[in-house]
Motif scaffolding. Structure first.
Motif, PDB file in Angstrom:
ATOM      1  N   ASN A   1      -5.403   5.834  -2.933  1.00 38.78           N
ATOM      2  CA  ASN A   1      -5.911   5.950  -1.540  1.00 38.78           C
ATOM      3  C   ASN A   1      -5.306   4.741  -0.689  1.00 38.78           C
ATOM      4  OD1 ASN A   1      -7.825   7.720  -2.276  1.00 38.78           O
ATOM      5  ND2 ASN A   1      -9.359   6.126  -2.931  1.00 38.78           N
ATOM      6  N   SER A   2      -4.866   3.950  -1.188  1.00 36.30           N
ATOM      7  CA  SER A   2      -3.838   2.822  -0.077  1.00 36.30           C
ATOM      8  C   SER A   2      -2.617   3.527   0.417  1.00 36.30           C
ATOM      9  CB  SER A   2      -3.455   1.848  -0.988  1.00 36.30           C
ATOM     10  OG  SER A   2      -4.373   0.957  -1.470  1.00 36.30           O
ATOM     11  N   ARG A   3      -1.893   4.450  -0.370  1.00 34.10           N
ATOM     12  CA  ARG A   3      -0.682   5.186  -0.205  1.00 34.10           C
ATOM     13  C   ARG A   3      -1.168   6.034   0.853  1.00 34.10           C
ATOM     14  NH1 ARG A   3       5.033   6.060  -0.140  1.00 34.10           N
ATOM     15  NH2 ARG A   3       5.321   8.296   0.163  1.00 34.10           N
TER      16      ARG A   3
ATOM     17  N   ASN B   1      -2.407  -1.933  -4.903  1.00 33.56           N
ATOM     18  CA  ASN B   1      -3.948  -2.581  -4.328  1.00 33.56           C
ATOM     19  C   ASN B   1      -3.517  -3.775  -3.534  1.00 33.56           C
ATOM     20  OD1 ASN B   1      -6.569  -1.896  -6.745  1.00 33.56           O
ATOM     21  ND2 ASN B   1      -4.720  -0.724  -6.085  1.00 33.56           N
TER      22      ASN B   1
ATOM     23  N   GLY C   1      -9.234  -6.590   5.834  1.00 38.02           N
ATOM     24  CA  GLY C   1     -10.085  -5.093   5.788  1.00 38.02           C
ATOM     25  C   GLY C   1     -11.253  -5.212   6.436  1.00 38.02           C
TER      26      GLY C   1
ATOM     27  N   MET D   1       0.931  -1.199   0.079  1.00 38.62           N
ATOM     28  CA  MET D   1       0.129  -0.042   0.091  1.00 38.62           C
ATOM     29  C   MET D   1       0.732   1.062   0.067  1.00 38.62           C
ATOM     30  SD  MET D   1      -2.929  -1.436   2.731  1.00 38.62           S
ATOM     31  CE  MET D   1      -3.923   0.170   2.613  1.00 38.62           C
TER      32      MET D   1
ATOM     33  N   PRO E   1      -9.417   1.350   1.505  1.00 36.00           N
ATOM     34  CA  PRO E   1      -8.959   0.973   0.055  1.00 36.00           C
ATOM     35  C   PRO E   1      -8.707  -0.404   0.190  1.00 36.00           C
ATOM     36  CG  PRO E   1      -7.157   2.109   1.404  1.00 36.00           C
ATOM     37  CD  PRO E   1      -8.285   2.099   2.337  1.00 36.00           C
ATOM     38  N   ILE E   2      -8.473  -1.368   1.395  1.00 35.32           N
ATOM     39  CA  ILE E   2      -8.068  -2.673   1.352  1.00 35.32           C
ATOM     40  C   ILE E   2      -9.209  -3.364   0.873  1.00 35.32           C
ATOM     41  CG2 ILE E   2      -7.456  -4.515   2.858  1.00 35.32           C
ATOM     42  CD1 ILE E   2      -6.566  -2.048   4.870  1.00 35.32           C
TER      43      ILE E   2
ATOM     44  N   ARG F   1      -7.544   3.469  -6.198  1.00 33.77           N
ATOM     45  CA  ARG F   1      -7.535   2.558  -4.843  1.00 33.77           C
ATOM     46  C   ARG F   1      -5.990   2.609  -4.644  1.00 33.77           C
ATOM     47  NH1 ARG F   1      -8.936  -1.996  -6.796  1.00 33.77           N
ATOM     48  NH2 ARG F   1     -11.480  -2.033  -6.410  1.00 33.77           N
ATOM     49  N   GLY F   2      -4.991   2.534  -5.465  1.00 34.82           N
ATOM     50  CA  GLY F   2      -3.608   2.509  -4.973  1.00 34.82           C
ATOM     51  C   GLY F   2      -3.311   3.692  -4.503  1.00 34.82           C
TER      52      GLY F   2
ATOM     53  N   PHE G   1      -3.639   6.134   2.992  1.00 37.93           N
ATOM     54  CA  PHE G   1      -3.896   5.263   4.318  1.00 37.93           C
ATOM     55  C   PHE G   1      -2.835   5.144   5.112  1.00 37.93           C
ATOM     56  CE2 PHE G   1      -4.415   1.436   6.605  1.00 37.93           C
ATOM     57  CZ  PHE G   1      -5.911   1.621   7.353  1.00 37.93           C
TER      58      PHE G   1
ATOM     59  N   ASN H   1     -11.700   6.561   4.144  1.00 38.24           N
ATOM     60  CA  ASN H   1     -10.771   6.088   3.464  1.00 38.24           C
ATOM     61  C   ASN H   1     -10.597   4.505   3.736  1.00 38.24           C
ATOM     62  OD1 ASN H   1      -8.773   5.329   1.332  1.00 38.24           O
ATOM     63  ND2 ASN H   1      -7.218   6.293   2.488  1.00 38.24           N
TER      64      ASN H   1
END
Length: 375
Positions: A349-351, A298, A303, A293, A318-319, A346-347, A353, A316
């Motif tokens: 948002n993962s960062r 992704n 999650g 992440m 994203p998982i 989604r990637g 997070f 947020n």
């Protein structure tokens, strides 16, 4: 204790304590980090405490810690954090002697709850367990791993091991958990005053975010695992589900499987993926998922809503939560492959997070505040 606390992080799994040390040093702490490198992972460590094979290897490590070159690194600290009640590859009776030496020669002794211990096992096997599933139980029934390896459960509950762990828990100054599940176990065992959640630390500066395309033609699925823990993590089902999806949709996805690679090499290999298949029996993302992440990838991992609520993350999420049943897992992976246009956003948002919840200085501050409150 001085304004600059002296901290010993003893033992490690998956570079957790090493990364925590980075965060603590950035906060101005004086930190010593000692570990065996997590076996084949060969994680970074400041001081090596690896054990050679065989009984003589155990005797040598014990002697080094009690009387030899490692002894001077085990005393004079304000805070000692153990990665596990089994903080060295030694028998319980030898660990008991070392634990009492640590208690005598240092300030507070804490546990960093980052692995299986008797507190966690007591919780997952209890009739009122708050988890719907774990690697050991699904509902009230033994999991696939448990059913296939009943001796593992028996080994964990040997009188010698249980007696030692109970002694450690009775004498700890407190525990900081890196996962939601472990926090539930620590609160059950120690009470809420002696247990706090810290989270898994990730050194964001080491993970340059990747720029994923908005037009991915072939989704690159990545499964990195310990080949001895397939049932424990559910990576056998992740592999089966991914291969079924690939067969259904030729040319739209591919799977790379990586097993038992050293930590530094593994981190680099992650960068070749779009989606990392992590594990299915966790409520939360662990180290592999969080590193992925941090790259902006992704992940299919833990999650669950309970985890997000626990960390007060309501916006947020994203998982991609991994179901524990094969058919649902196939459907989950298939939807990713059929909708590659969602991967890039989604990637990102993962960062975000990981930056918000797991950056190593943020996590280190949680640890430090709890430790100092208990001294």
């Amino acid at each position: 204790m001085s304004d600059t606390p002296k901290i010993l992080l003893l033992g490690d799994y998956s570079n957790c304590h090493r990364t925590l040390a980075t965060g603590l040093r950035r906060l101005g702490c004086e930190v010593t980090q000692m570990s065996s490198g997590s076996s084949w992972m060969d994680c970074e460590r400041q001081i090596d405490m690896s054990r050679k094979a065989g009984k003589l290897g155990g005797l040598e490590l014990y002697w080094r810690m009690m009387y030899g070159d490692l002894r001077r690194h085990l005393k004079g600290f304000d805070i000692v954090a153990l990665h596990d009640p089994h903080f060295a590859s030694l028998r319980p009776e030898r660990l008991r002697t070392l634990f009492q030496r640590l208690k005598r020669d240092n300030g507070g002794i804490f546990l960093t709850a980052m692995s299986t211990d008797i507190a966690y096992l007591d919780m997952v096997s209890a009739p009122d367990c708050p988890l719907k599933y774990s690697e050991w139980y699904v509902g009230s029934e033994p999991s696939r791993m448990h059913a296939a390896n009943p001796q593992k459960w028996a080994e964990w509950h040997s009188p010698e091991l249980m007696s030692y762990q109970e002694e450690v828990f009775a004498e700890l100054s407190g525990a900081v958990s890196v996962l939601y599940e472990y926090q539930l176990g620590m609160e059950r065992k120690l009470g809420s005053e002696k247990a706090a959640y810290g989270g898994l630390p990730i050194d964001i500066s080491r993970f340059e975010p990747l720029d994923l395309s908005n037009d991915i033609e072939c989704v690159k699925l990545f499964l990195g695992r310990d080949r001895t823990r397939k049932l424990m993590k559910g990576s056998d089902l992740l592999e089966e589900a991914a291969k079924i999806v690939i067969e259904r949709h030729p040319g739209r996805a591919e799977l790379v499987i990586v097993e038992n690679r050293p930590y530094a090499e593994f981190v680099e290999l992650l960068k070749g993926a779009h989606v990392v298949l992590d594990q299915i029996y966790s409520y939360t993302p662990a180290t592999t998922a969080l590193m992925a992440m941090a790259y902006g990838l992704n992940v299919v991992s833990g999650g669950e809503p309970e985890y997000y609520d626990f960390i007060h993350e309501y916006d947020n999420r994203p998982i991609i939560n991994a179901p524990i049943e094969l058919e649902a897992l196939i459907d989950t992976i298939e939807q990713i492959v059929l909708h590659p246009e969602e991967i890039a956003e989604r990637g990102k948002n993962s960062r975000k997070f990981v930056e918000k919840h797991n950056e190593c200085e943020i996590v280190a501050k949680r640890f430090l505040e709890f430790w100092t409150s208990r001294l």
